[in-house]
Structures are given as structure tokens and as C-alpha cells.
Design an enzyme around this catalytic site. Structure first.
Site, PDB file in Angstrom:
ATOM      1  N   ASN A   1       8.427   7.499  -5.406  1.00  0.00           N
ATOM      2  CA  ASN A   1       7.527   6.627  -5.263  1.00  0.00           C
ATOM      3  C   ASN A   1       7.507   5.377  -6.305  1.00  0.00           C
ATOM      4  O   ASN A   1       7.157   5.840  -7.459  1.00  0.00           O
ATOM      5  CB  ASN A   1       6.150   7.236  -5.462  1.00  0.00           C
ATOM      6  CG  ASN A   1       4.799   6.357  -5.526  1.00  0.00           C
ATOM      7  OD1 ASN A   1       5.064   5.147  -5.111  1.00  0.00           O
ATOM      8  ND2 ASN A   1       3.681   7.019  -5.845  1.00  0.00           N
ATOM      9  N   TRP A   2       7.965   4.362  -5.793  1.00  0.00           N
ATOM     10  CA  TRP A   2       8.338   3.307  -6.856  1.00  0.00           C
ATOM     11  C   TRP A   2       7.122   2.647  -7.461  1.00  0.00           C
ATOM     12  O   TRP A   2       7.319   1.861  -8.309  1.00  0.00           O
ATOM     13  CB  TRP A   2       9.202   2.302  -6.244  1.00  0.00           C
ATOM     14  CG  TRP A   2      10.743   2.757  -6.127  1.00  0.00           C
ATOM     15  CD1 TRP A   2      11.221   4.050  -6.394  1.00  0.00           C
ATOM     16  CD2 TRP A   2      11.731   1.899  -5.777  1.00  0.00           C
ATOM     17  NE1 TRP A   2      12.488   4.152  -5.978  1.00  0.00           N
ATOM     18  CE2 TRP A   2      12.972   2.872  -5.805  1.00  0.00           C
ATOM     19  CE3 TRP A   2      12.075   0.723  -5.381  1.00  0.00           C
ATOM     20  CZ2 TRP A   2      14.298   2.153  -5.289  1.00  0.00           C
ATOM     21  CZ3 TRP A   2      13.384   0.123  -5.004  1.00  0.00           C
ATOM     22  CH2 TRP A   2      14.493   1.051  -4.934  1.00  0.00           C
ATOM     23  N   LYS A   3       5.954   2.803  -6.813  1.00  0.00           N
ATOM     24  CA  LYS A   3       4.914   2.288  -7.034  1.00  0.00           C
ATOM     25  C   LYS A   3       5.131   0.615  -7.235  1.00  0.00           C
ATOM     26  O   LYS A   3       5.778   0.234  -6.211  1.00  0.00           O
ATOM     27  CB  LYS A   3       4.286   2.838  -8.563  1.00  0.00           C
ATOM     28  CG  LYS A   3       4.273   4.156  -8.343  1.00  0.00           C
ATOM     29  CD  LYS A   3       3.460   4.900  -9.518  1.00  0.00           C
ATOM     30  CE  LYS A   3       3.282   6.352  -9.244  1.00  0.00           C
ATOM     31  NZ  LYS A   3       2.625   6.890 -10.362  1.00  0.00           N
TER      32      LYS A   3
ATOM     33  N   HIS B   1      -2.943   8.609  -2.365  1.00  0.00           N
ATOM     34  CA  HIS B   1      -2.302   8.662  -3.769  1.00  0.00           C
ATOM     35  C   HIS B   1      -3.339   8.439  -4.865  1.00  0.00           C
ATOM     36  O   HIS B   1      -4.472   7.578  -4.513  1.00  0.00           O
ATOM     37  CB  HIS B   1      -1.347   7.711  -4.192  1.00  0.00           C
ATOM     38  CG  HIS B   1      -0.503   7.807  -5.435  1.00  0.00           C
ATOM     39  ND1 HIS B   1      -1.013   7.494  -6.483  1.00  0.00           N
ATOM     40  CD2 HIS B   1       0.523   8.458  -5.615  1.00  0.00           C
ATOM     41  CE1 HIS B   1      -0.322   8.013  -7.406  1.00  0.00           C
ATOM     42  NE2 HIS B   1       0.819   8.498  -7.100  1.00  0.00           N
TER      43      HIS B   1
ATOM     44  N   GLU C   1      -3.922   6.906  -7.551  1.00  0.00           N
ATOM     45  CA  GLU C   1      -4.284   5.505  -8.057  1.00  0.00           C
ATOM     46  C   GLU C   1      -4.741   4.853  -6.910  1.00  0.00           C
ATOM     47  O   GLU C   1      -5.269   3.780  -7.195  1.00  0.00           O
ATOM     48  CB  GLU C   1      -2.469   4.997  -8.251  1.00  0.00           C
ATOM     49  CG  GLU C   1      -2.250   5.571  -9.469  1.00  0.00           C
ATOM     50  CD  GLU C   1      -0.518   5.416  -9.701  1.00  0.00           C
ATOM     51  OE1 GLU C   1       0.104   5.150  -9.046  1.00  0.00           O
ATOM     52  OE2 GLU C   1      -0.085   6.072 -10.678  1.00  0.00           O
TER      53      GLU C   1
ATOM     54  N   GLU D   1      -0.802  16.538  -6.434  1.00  0.00           N
ATOM     55  CA  GLU D   1      -0.620  15.600  -7.710  1.00  0.00           C
ATOM     56  C   GLU D   1      -1.748  15.639  -8.560  1.00  0.00           C
ATOM     57  O   GLU D   1      -2.638  15.074  -8.348  1.00  0.00           O
ATOM     58  CB  GLU D   1      -0.121  14.364  -7.332  1.00  0.00           C
ATOM     59  CG  GLU D   1       1.136  14.078  -6.588  1.00  0.00           C
ATOM     60  CD  GLU D   1       1.504  12.602  -6.807  1.00  0.00           C
ATOM     61  OE1 GLU D   1       2.751  12.679  -7.151  1.00  0.00           O
ATOM     62  OE2 GLU D   1       0.852  11.685  -6.457  1.00  0.00           O
TER      63      GLU D   1
ATOM     64  N   GLY E   1       2.481  10.428 -14.555  1.00  0.00           N
ATOM     65  CA  GLY E   1       3.105   9.476 -15.620  1.00  0.00           C
ATOM     66  C   GLY E   1       2.558   9.944 -17.076  1.00  0.00           C
ATOM     67  O   GLY E   1       2.731   9.105 -17.827  1.00  0.00           O
TER      68      GLY E   1
ATOM     69  N   SER F   1       4.827  13.971 -12.982  1.00  0.00           N
ATOM     70  CA  SER F   1       5.931  13.997 -14.558  1.00  0.00           C
ATOM     71  C   SER F   1       7.085  15.211 -14.014  1.00  0.00           C
ATOM     72  O   SER F   1       7.437  15.537 -14.931  1.00  0.00           O
ATOM     73  CB  SER F   1       5.428  14.682 -15.702  1.00  0.00           C
ATOM     74  OG  SER F   1       4.249  13.606 -15.908  1.00  0.00           O
TER      75      SER F   1
ATOM     76  N   GLY G   1       7.429   9.788  -9.344  1.00  0.00           N
ATOM     77  CA  GLY G   1       7.440   8.252  -9.624  1.00  0.00           C
ATOM     78  C   GLY G   1       8.232   8.017 -10.712  1.00  0.00           C
ATOM     79  O   GLY G   1       9.315   7.507 -10.100  1.00  0.00           O
ATOM     80  N   GLY G   2       7.921   7.914 -11.904  1.00  0.00           N
ATOM     81  CA  GLY G   2       8.829   7.026 -12.909  1.00  0.00           C
ATOM     82  C   GLY G   2      10.214   7.554 -12.704  1.00  0.00           C
ATOM     83  O   GLY G   2      11.168   6.518 -12.849  1.00  0.00           O
TER      84      GLY G   2
HETATM   85  P1  PGA Z   1       5.147  10.338 -12.086  1.00  0.00           P
HETATM   86  O1  PGA Z   1       4.234   9.733 -10.713  1.00  0.00           O
HETATM   87  O2  PGA Z   1       6.284  10.990 -11.536  1.00  0.00           O
HETATM   88  O3  PGA Z   1       5.647   9.011 -12.798  1.00  0.00           O
HETATM   89  O4  PGA Z   1       4.170  11.190 -12.985  1.00  0.00           O
HETATM   90  C1  PGA Z   1       4.048  10.758  -9.665  1.00  0.00           C
HETATM   91  C2  PGA Z   1       3.374  10.012  -8.631  1.00  0.00           C
HETATM   92  O5  PGA Z   1       2.488   9.340  -8.881  1.00  0.00           O
HETATM   93  O6  PGA Z   1       3.424  10.008  -7.331  1.00  0.00           O
END
Ligand code: PGA
Length: 264
Positions: free
Chosen positions: A13-15, A98, A100, A168, A174, A216, A237-238
Site C-alpha cells: 500500500n503505497w498510500k 483503511h 486512514e 491492521e 507506521g 509495521s 505500507g512504508g
Molecule cells: P505500515 O502501514 O506498514 O507503514 O505500518 C501499513 C498500512 O497502513 O497498510
């Protein structure tokens, strides 16, 4: 060797990150994928990069997904994108709900369910995100929250073939913190029970019911998480922004298939 349908799903997930040149370079670095039957890769970039990645990855078995969709097929919804259009430009998956989007855009379970249903109508696989806040974890209600979110966020059209649940924990996203392995396993067991309770759509489907872990995940912890019973993949994500890290995480699927022992 597991069959394709039991491969761990490794979703990036590149956001709101990435650009056209970076997307092309990422696809090139990924090559044909892992070359392993243990992992199936999906990359979810920002919407304008879907076509670029889908074109660059054509012929590989790496799939492309989106990060959100609207509930309608078309209409006066400025700034929104329909699941139908996402499918037409090369997406096969879409993340919905998600945390966010739940926190930043006020999305509630019923809207998430409507988005997942729109994804299904468009022929996309919905990755439905659920997870507790730190206050809920500390308050001892994580399992209840996840159960209720699965109940409320999956539409009637959900089956094991068209829907993947991603657990999640909001506080793990993050942050560099993750639940303990036993806490992850506990939530995944309950999430699988919630899916099984939905009946034949999840128990008698050609595809196995899938629950991913997200929050994470990195190359250093992927193998031990992927080796847990009930963890059918990861949402990253990251650490999905660099092809080498993303592939390193996918290698954790192979290590997990070998019993959690790192191949290196
Ligand atoms: P993260 O994000 O791996 O940077 O913790 C995961 C996500 O939000 O899907």
C-alpha cells in the site's frame, strides 16, 4: 509446495507516495515477481499510477490494486473514482476501509461495506481493513472491535473469492510497533471464525478464506508473522515503497512455508 490459491498474499500500500518514474523503476526492479508459488504480490499505488504499473507489470504475475473506490459506477462525485473505472484501467484489487480513510474521511462500517459491494460488482477483489485503536487494545476489547468491524464492513456479496480481510491494529500502522505474535494469532483465529460464521460463501468457496496482517511489517519480521497459523498474507505500507524490501517481505512467505525458519 503450496498451490497458487494457498500462496501468501503480499500487498503493498503505497498510500500517497510515488511518481511515474519511480513506479516504472519499481516494476523493473520487481521483475517477474518472486518466482515462488509461496507468495502472490499485489501493489496498490495512488490512482494515477495504476495504469503505469499495470502496463509495466503486464506479463508478470504481480497484480495491481487501488486504495479506495466510490460506491457508484459514475456520476456527479467530484474527486472520486469508481471501482468500474479502476478495473478498466488495470486494477484487480481495491483496499477499502483503511484506518486512514476511517479516521481522515469519516468512513464507517456501512460505507466500507457499500464500497466493497461496488468492488465486487466491478469484478475487483476487496481488501477490507479492520483493526482496533490502542485505547481499545488497552481496554481489552480488541477482539470485539475486530469482530464487529468484520460483521459491519463485509457486504452480503462477500465471498472468500472476492474478499480478503486485513487486520491492521491502528496503533501498529507506521509506528514500528506490532502486537506480539500470540496477539496477532489470537485476532486472526477470531477473524477466521467470523468469516466461517458467514457460511458457505467462506467455507465452501474454491478459494480459502484469507486474513492478512498489516502494521509495521518489514523484511525483519515478515517471516515470523507469515508463519503464524491464520495469517494468510500481509498488507505493507512504508516497507512496500522499495522493491528490495517488498521482495524481502515476500521471501518471508517462503521461510514461513518452511516452518518459520529463515532461508538465510
Ligand atoms: P505500515 O502501514 O506498514 O507503514 O505500518 C501499513 C498500512 O497502513 O497498510
Amino acid at each position: 509446495m503450496p498451490t497458487r490459491s494457498t500462496a501468501k498474499l503480499i500487498v503493498g500500500n503505497w498510500k500517497m507516495n510515488g511518481d511515474p518514474a519511480g513506479a516504472r523503476a519499481f516494476a523493473e526492479a520487481l521483475g517477474g515477481g518472486t518466482g515462488s508459488a509461496d507468495a502472490a504480490l499485489v501493489v496498490c499505488p495512488p490512482t494515477p499510477l495504476i495504469t503505469i504499473l499495470a502496463d509495466a507489470l503486464a506479463g508478470s504475475d504481480v497484480a495491481v490494486g487501488a486504495q479506495d473506490c466510490h460506491v457508484a459506477v459514475s456520476g456527479a462525485f467530484t474527486g472520486d473514482v469508481s471501482a468500474t473505472l479502476l478495473a478498466a484501467v488495470g486494477a484487480r484489487y481495491v483496499i477499502v476501509g483503511h484506518s486512514e480513510r476511517r479516521a481522515g474521511h469519516g468512513e464507517v462500517d456501512s460505507l466500507v461495506a457499500a464500497k466493497a459491494a461496488a468492488a465486487h460488482r466491478a469484478g475487483l477483489i476487496a481488501i477490507v481493513c479492520v483493526g482496533e485503536t490502542l485505547a481499545e487494545r488497552d481496554g481489552g476489547v480488541a477482539l470485539t472491535v475486530v469482530e464487529q468491524q468484520i460483521e459491519g464492513s463485509l457486504p452480503a456479496s462477500a465471498t472468500a473469492s472476492n474478499t480478503v480481510v486485513a487486520y491492521e491494529p491502528v496503533w501498529a500502522i507506521g509506528s514500528g510497533s506490532t502486537p506480539t505474535l500470540s496477539e496477532i494469532a489470537e485476532v486472526h483465529a477470531q477473524a477466521h471464525a467470523s468469516l466461517a460464521a458467514r457460511g458457505a460463501a467462506f467455507t465452501a468457496s474454491d478459494a480459502p478464506a484469507r486474513v492478512l496482517y498489516g502494521g509495521s511489517v518489514k523484511p525483519a519480521n515478515a517471516a515470523e508473522i507469515l508463519a503464524l497459523a491464520g495469517v494468510d498474507g500481509v498488507l505493507v505500507g512504508g516497507a512496500s515503497l522499495k522493491a528490495a524490501d517488498f521482495l524481502g517481505i515476500a521471501q518471508g512467505a517462503t521461510a514461513g512455508a518452511l516452518g518459520g525458519v529463515s532461508a538465510r
